[in-house]
Write an enzyme that holds these catalytic residues in place. Structure first.
Site, short mmCIF file in Angstrom:
data_model
loop_
_atom_site.label_atom_id
_atom_site.label_comp_id
_atom_site.label_asym_id
_atom_site.label_seq_id
_atom_site.Cartn_x
_atom_site.Cartn_y
_atom_site.Cartn_z
N ARG A 45 -5.99 -27.10 0.42
CA ARG A 45 -4.80 -26.65 -0.19
C ARG A 45 -4.04 -28.24 0.90
O ARG A 45 -3.40 -29.23 -0.23
CB ARG A 45 -4.00 -25.91 -0.21
CG ARG A 45 -2.39 -25.69 -0.70
CD ARG A 45 -1.35 -24.17 -1.02
NE ARG A 45 -2.11 -24.06 0.80
CZ ARG A 45 -1.09 -22.28 0.64
NH1 ARG A 45 -0.52 -21.52 -0.23
NH2 ARG A 45 -1.33 -21.62 1.94
N VAL A 133 -14.72 -5.35 -2.21
CA VAL A 133 -14.33 -4.41 -2.24
C VAL A 133 -15.34 -3.91 -0.61
O VAL A 133 -16.33 -4.26 -0.59
CB VAL A 133 -14.62 -3.44 -3.55
CG1 VAL A 133 -14.98 -2.18 -2.57
CG2 VAL A 133 -14.72 -3.70 -4.35
N GLY A 135 -14.46 -5.52 2.32
CA GLY A 135 -15.27 -6.86 3.62
C GLY A 135 -16.98 -6.64 3.53
O GLY A 135 -17.50 -7.23 2.26
N ASP A 202 -3.63 -3.34 -2.80
CA ASP A 202 -4.70 -4.23 -2.71
C ASP A 202 -6.45 -2.91 -3.27
O ASP A 202 -6.69 -3.25 -4.15
CB ASP A 202 -4.85 -4.05 -1.75
CG ASP A 202 -6.00 -4.33 -0.80
OD1 ASP A 202 -6.46 -5.59 -1.24
OD2 ASP A 202 -6.68 -3.72 -0.46
N LYS A 206 -9.55 -2.71 -5.78
CA LYS A 206 -10.81 -2.08 -5.64
C LYS A 206 -10.69 -1.28 -6.33
O LYS A 206 -12.24 -1.09 -7.07
CB LYS A 206 -10.69 -2.34 -4.08
CG LYS A 206 -10.61 -3.57 -3.02
CD LYS A 206 -10.04 -3.03 -2.12
CE LYS A 206 -9.63 -4.32 -1.03
NZ LYS A 206 -9.13 -3.71 0.35
P1 NDP Z 1 -6.37 -17.41 3.13
O1 NDP Z 1 -5.38 -17.16 3.01
O2 NDP Z 1 -6.68 -17.50 5.11
O3 NDP Z 1 -7.09 -19.02 3.15
C1 NDP Z 1 -6.75 -19.51 1.41
C2 NDP Z 1 -7.49 -20.42 1.75
O4 NDP Z 1 -7.23 -21.56 0.39
C3 NDP Z 1 -6.51 -21.64 2.38
O5 NDP Z 1 -8.43 -22.70 2.89
C4 NDP Z 1 -6.20 -22.63 1.86
O6 NDP Z 1 -6.11 -23.39 2.34
C5 NDP Z 1 -7.01 -22.65 0.57
N1 NDP Z 1 -6.25 -22.79 -1.05
C6 NDP Z 1 -5.07 -22.29 -1.20
N2 NDP Z 1 -4.49 -22.52 -2.43
C7 NDP Z 1 -5.43 -23.81 -3.05
C8 NDP Z 1 -5.69 -24.45 -4.10
N3 NDP Z 1 -4.18 -24.22 -4.91
N4 NDP Z 1 -6.65 -25.46 -4.30
C9 NDP Z 1 -7.48 -25.54 -2.32
N5 NDP Z 1 -7.50 -24.36 -2.06
C10 NDP Z 1 -6.80 -23.53 -2.12
O7 NDP Z 1 -6.74 -16.23 2.39
P2 NDP Z 1 -8.86 -15.34 2.78
O8 NDP Z 1 -9.40 -15.77 3.85
O9 NDP Z 1 -7.75 -14.44 4.13
O10 NDP Z 1 -8.61 -14.19 1.25
C11 NDP Z 1 -9.41 -15.01 0.67
C12 NDP Z 1 -10.33 -14.78 -0.67
O11 NDP Z 1 -10.92 -14.13 -0.25
C13 NDP Z 1 -9.14 -13.35 -1.22
O12 NDP Z 1 -9.22 -13.66 -2.29
C14 NDP Z 1 -8.49 -12.44 -0.18
O13 NDP Z 1 -8.44 -11.09 -1.39
C15 NDP Z 1 -10.35 -11.57 -0.08
N6 NDP Z 1 -10.55 -10.94 0.65
C16 NDP Z 1 -10.02 -10.95 1.85
C17 NDP Z 1 -10.19 -10.35 3.05
C18 NDP Z 1 -9.18 -10.81 4.92
O14 NDP Z 1 -9.74 -9.76 5.41
N7 NDP Z 1 -8.55 -12.25 5.13
C19 NDP Z 1 -10.77 -8.89 3.31
C20 NDP Z 1 -11.60 -9.44 1.80
C21 NDP Z 1 -11.18 -10.09 0.91
P3 NDP Z 1 -5.23 -24.00 3.20
O15 NDP Z 1 -6.53 -23.66 4.19
O16 NDP Z 1 -4.56 -25.84 3.51
O17 NDP Z 1 -3.82 -23.50 3.62
N1 HSE Z 2 -5.45 -6.13 2.92
C1 HSE Z 2 -6.75 -5.75 3.44
C2 HSE Z 2 -6.72 -4.52 3.85
C3 HSE Z 2 -7.75 -6.92 3.15
O1 HSE Z 2 -5.75 -4.42 4.36
O2 HSE Z 2 -8.08 -4.10 3.69
C4 HSE Z 2 -9.03 -6.77 2.79
O3 HSE Z 2 -8.96 -6.84 1.30
#
Ligand code: NDP
Ligand code: HSE
Length: 437
Positions: A45, A133, A135, A202, A206
Site C-alpha cells: 500500500r 487456519v 498458522g 476470527d 477458521k
Molecule cells: P499486515 O497488516 O501486517 O500486512 C498487510 C500488507 O498488505 C502490508 O504490506 C500492506 O502494505 C499491504 N496492503 C494493504 N492494502 C493493500 C493494497 N490495497 N494493495 C497492496 N498492498 C496492500 O497483515 P498480516 O501480514 O498480519 O496478515 C496478512 C494476511 O495473513 C491476512 O489475511 C491475515 O488474516 C493472514 N494471517 C495473518 C496471521 C498473523 O499472525 N499476522 C496469521 C494467519 C493468517 P504496507 O506494507 O505498505 O502497509
Molecule cells: N488474531 C489471530 C489470533 C491471528 O489471535 O490467533 C491468527 O489468525
C-alpha cells in the site's frame, strides 16, 4: 532451469517473512522443487514504508496489485494482504488466468470461498490456503489428503491465539477478562482493536474453512454460531476450576443426524459453532496454554488426532505459506493441479437450537423451602435433564450451580428465559456449555 515466478501481494507481518524465507532457503527450495523460485513483484500500500533490511530489490515494489497479477511473467500469486476486496478481485483475476494462488486470507475464504474455487476451476489453477487456519499447523492438507479415505465425525479446535492467551491468563492468575486483555495488549498478543478476536469473528472464519474441508460441504462464516469471550468472568473461571475444568474458546464442527420433517427421515447434518466452553482438565485441549493453537480431530477409522503449534505470527504463518508455494510450484512443473474443492456431501448446516450439549448454569437464588423444586420444575418443563446440583451460601446469598445432561440448545435457552422470570431467582449469573467427557 526456468524459474517459477512469484508475485507477492502484501509485505507486512506475514509477507516480510515470506520474503525472508524465499531468500534464506533459496538453495534448498530449488532442490526440493526442481527449479528456482523467483520473486518478480511485491504489491504494497505504501511504497515509502521503511522495510528495514528486507532482502528484496526495491525496484520490485508496486502499489498496483491488479496490474501485477495480470503480468505474463507471473506463475504464482501469493496473497497476504487480507480482507474481502480488493483481494477477491485480484485472486479471481489470477486464477482465471491460470496462475496458482496461495493465500492466508481466512476472511475471504470464509466469506466467499466458492467464488475462488470456481475461478480456480475455470483457469485450471491451484488454490492453496494452509496458512488461513491455525498458522503454522499443518491441518488443511492432512484433512484434504491424509484423511481423505476416512469419515471425520468431529473437529474441535482452539484456533485463536489471542483469546487462548487471555483465557489461559484468567485461569492461571484469577484475573478478570479486562485485566487479562490489557496484559495481552501490552505483550503484543492482542491487536489495538481486539474485536475480531474477542468477539469470535476470527475463530468463526477458521471454523467455516475447517468444516468445509472436514465435511465436504460449503460452510461460510455466516453459518457459524458465534459467541466471544467478553462475558467470561473470573467467577466463571473459578466455577470451572471447582468442577475440575477450565474455559476455552472452542470452534466445534460436528456431523450429526437430524430429523427431516418433510422427508420424514433422518438426514446427515453438520453444526459449526464458536463459543467459550468448560472442558475437563484431562481433555487434550485443556493443556493448550498461552497463544498456542490446537485442533482435535475425530474420525471413524483413525480415531482421535491432535494437531498443535503456533497459530499466528509472521514466521510461523510464512512457514505454511512456503509449504503451499512448494506444492503449487511442483504441480506447475509436473503440469498438474490439485483436485478442486470437495463439496459433494452438501450436508445441511444445522441451526444452533438443534445442537445438543451439556450446560453449567449458576443461579443467584433465595435459600428457602421450595426453591430447588421450583427451579428443577422449570428444567423438567423444557425436557432438560439435570445431572448435578450444588448449593453454596445461605439466606438471600445462595448460589445454585446446576449441570445438565445433553440437551438441545433451544430447550436450554427456553429454560434460562423462564428462570429469569421467577421471583426466587435473583439473577442467572452464568450459562456455559460443557464439552468433553
Ligand atoms: P499486515 O497488516 O501486517 O500486512 C498487510 C500488507 O498488505 C502490508 O504490506 C500492506 O502494505 C499491504 N496492503 C494493504 N492494502 C493493500 C493494497 N490495497 N494493495 C497492496 N498492498 C496492500 O497483515 P498480516 O501480514 O498480519 O496478515 C496478512 C494476511 O495473513 C491476512 O489475511 C491475515 O488474516 C493472514 N494471517 C495473518 C496471521 C498473523 O499472525 N499476522 C496469521 C494467519 C493468517 P504496507 O506494507 O505498505 O502497509
Ligand atoms: N488474531 C489471530 C489470533 C491471528 O489471535 O490467533 C491468527 O489468525
Amino acid at each position: 532451469m526456468n524459474p517459477v515466478r512469484i508475485a507477492l501481494l502484501g509485505c507486512g507481518t506475514v509477507g516480510a517473512e515470506v520474503v525472508r524465507l524465499l531468500h534464506d532457503q533459496a538453495a534448498d527450495l530449488t532442490a526440493r522443487i526442481g527449479a528456482p523460485l523467483q520473486l518478480v513483484g511485491v504489491a504494497v500500500r505504501r511504497l515509502a514504508r521503511d522495510r528495514g533490511d528486507l532482502p528484496v530489490d526495491p525496484a520490485l515494489f508496486t502499489t498496483d496489485a491488479l496490474d501485477l497479477v495480470k503480468r505474463d511473467d507471473v506463475d504464482i500469486v501469493v496473497e497476504v494482504v487480507g480482507g474481502i476486496e480488493p483481494a477477491r478481485t485480484w485472486l479471481v483475476e489470477a486464477l482465471r488466468r491460470g496462475k496458482s494462488v496461495v493465500t492466508a486470507n481466512k476472511a475471504l475464504l470464509a466469506e466467499d470461498g466458492p467464488t475462488l474455487h470456481a475461478a480456480a476451476l475455470d483457469g485450471r489453477a491451484d488454490l492453496y490456503y494452509e496458512a488461513s487456519v491455525a498458522g503454522a499447523i499443518p491441518l488443511l492438507r492432512p484433512l484434504r489428503e491424509s484423511l481423505h479415505g476416512d469419515r471425520i465425525t468431529r473437529v474441535t479446535g482452539i484456533v485463536n491465539g489471542t483469546t487462548n492467551f487471555i483465557l489461559s491468563s484468567m485461569d492461571e492468575t484469577g484475573a478478570g477478562f479486562s485485566e487479562a486483555l490489557d496484559e495481552a495488549t501490552a505483550l503484543g498478543y492482542a491487536e489495538a482493536d481486539p474485536t475480531a478476536d474477542v468477539e469470535g469473528f476470527d475463530a468463526a472464519a477458521k471454523a467455516a474453512i475447517l468444516a468445509s474441508r472436514a465435511f465436504h460441504t460449503r460452510g461460510r462464516a455466516a453459518d457459524v454460531h458465534r459467541e466471544g469471550i467478553i462475558e467470561v468472568s473470573a467467577a466463571d473461571m473459578a466455577g470451572a476450576k471447582a468442577m475440575g475444568c477450565t474455559i476455552k474458546l472452542l470452534c466445534i464442527a460436528e456431523r450429526s443426524e437430524a430429523w427431516d420433517a418433510a422427508a420424514e427421515s433422518p438426514v446427515d447434518g453438520v453444526s459449526v459453532r464458536v463459543h467459550p466452553a468448560m472442558i475437563p482438565r484431562t481433555h487434550p485441549l485443556a493443556s493448550v496454554g498461552g497463544a498456542f493453537n490446537a485442533v482435535f480431530v475425530e474420525a471413524e477409522a483413525a480415531g482421535q488426532l491432535m494437531f498443535y503449534g503456533q497459530g499466528a505470527g509472521g514466521a510461523p504463518t510464512a512457514s505454511a505459506v512456503l509449504g503451499d508455494i512448494v506444492a503449487v510450484a511442483r504441480n506447475r512443473l509436473a503440469g498438474v493441479r490439485a483436485s478442486s474443492e470437495s463439496a459433494y456431501a452438501d450436508l445441511r448446516i444445522r441451526a444452533i437450537g438443534e445442537v445438543t450439549t451439556r450446560y453449567h448454569i449458576s443461579l443467584d437464588v433465595a435459600d428457602r423451602a421450595g426453591v430447588l423444586a421450583a427451579v428443577a420444575g422449570v428444567f423438567a418443563g423444557h425436557g432438560v435433564s439435570i445431572a448435578t446440583v450444588h448449593q453454596s451460601g445461605r439466606g438471600n446469598e445462595a448460589v445454585l450451580v446446576i449441570v445438565t445432561h445433553r440437551a438441545p440448545d433451544a430447550a436450554l435457552a427456553a429454560t434460562v428465559a423462564e428462570l429469569r422470570t421467577l421471583d426466587i431467582v435473583r439473577s442467572v449469573a452464568s450459562v456455559l456449555r460443557v464439552e468433553g467427557e
